[in-house]
Design a protein around this motif. Sequence first.
Motif, PDB file in Angstrom:
ATOM      1  N   SER A 174       2.013  -1.902  33.102  1.00 41.70           N
ATOM      2  CA  SER A 174       1.432  -2.321  34.600  1.00 41.70           C
ATOM      3  C   SER A 174      -0.158  -2.441  34.458  1.00 41.70           C
ATOM      4  O   SER A 174      -0.551  -2.287  33.184  1.00 41.70           O
ATOM      5  N   CYS A 175      -0.924  -2.591  35.194  1.00 44.72           N
ATOM      6  CA  CYS A 175      -2.392  -2.651  35.492  1.00 44.72           C
ATOM      7  C   CYS A 175      -2.609  -1.062  35.086  1.00 44.72           C
ATOM      8  O   CYS A 175      -2.098  -0.070  36.025  1.00 44.72           O
ATOM      9  N   ARG A 218     -10.259  -0.962  32.655  1.00 39.07           N
ATOM     10  CA  ARG A 218      -9.026  -1.013  32.899  1.00 39.07           C
ATOM     11  C   ARG A 218      -8.512  -2.277  31.802  1.00 39.07           C
ATOM     12  O   ARG A 218      -8.988  -3.029  31.519  1.00 39.07           O
ATOM     13  N   ASN A 278      -5.491  -5.252  31.638  1.00 36.64           N
ATOM     14  CA  ASN A 278      -4.651  -5.901  32.475  1.00 36.64           C
ATOM     15  C   ASN A 278      -3.393  -6.281  31.901  1.00 36.64           C
ATOM     16  O   ASN A 278      -3.049  -6.050  30.775  1.00 36.64           O
ATOM     17  N   THR A 279      -2.485  -6.850  32.644  1.00 37.17           N
ATOM     18  CA  THR A 279      -0.881  -7.071  32.427  1.00 37.17           C
ATOM     19  C   THR A 279      -1.005  -8.056  31.261  1.00 37.17           C
ATOM     20  O   THR A 279      -0.028  -7.872  30.156  1.00 37.17           O
ATOM     21  N   CYS A 297      -4.368  -7.459  38.336  1.00 35.42           N
ATOM     22  CA  CYS A 297      -5.351  -6.189  38.364  1.00 35.42           C
ATOM     23  C   CYS A 297      -6.476  -6.448  39.146  1.00 35.42           C
ATOM     24  O   CYS A 297      -7.280  -7.389  39.342  1.00 35.42           O
ATOM     25  N   TYR A 334      -4.599   1.299  43.143  1.00 36.70           N
ATOM     26  CA  TYR A 334      -3.789   1.925  42.222  1.00 36.70           C
ATOM     27  C   TYR A 334      -2.836   3.105  42.894  1.00 36.70           C
ATOM     28  O   TYR A 334      -3.366   3.990  43.717  1.00 36.70           O
TER      29      TYR A 334
END
Length: 124
Positions: free
Chosen positions: A32-33, A50, A52-53, A104, A111
């Motif tokens: 997932s994100c 973060r 991202n997918t 994301c 979240y």
Amino acid sequence: QVVLLESGGGSVQVGGSLRLSCRDAGYRYVSSCMGWFRQAPGKEREKVARTNTDGTIRYADSVKGRFTISKDSAKGTLYLQRNSLKPEASAMYYCAADTAHLTCSDYVDRYNIWGQGTQVTVSS
């Protein structure tokens, strides 16, 4: 039930390094994100980095060049390598996953799965 477990926090001197780990015990969220966030006393929770997918990565401007986020999907673990630490990096660090969206985001509210956090203290 804790589904994301952070580790690797502690005390370090200015200029030092630490690697944080976030283990997705059930291997449910690693695709997932996912992101690292931090919250200092009296301040709002903010994004640090973060994944991202699609595998791309985004960093907060304040940590670019010093922090590196990475993911080992086989181990179900998200990492945050932090170098050249400054006192302002002292905070509780959380990893989180967004399982509800394909795109994301940096927004904390997106979240929905959070770890319990790991404390980092940078001292001079």
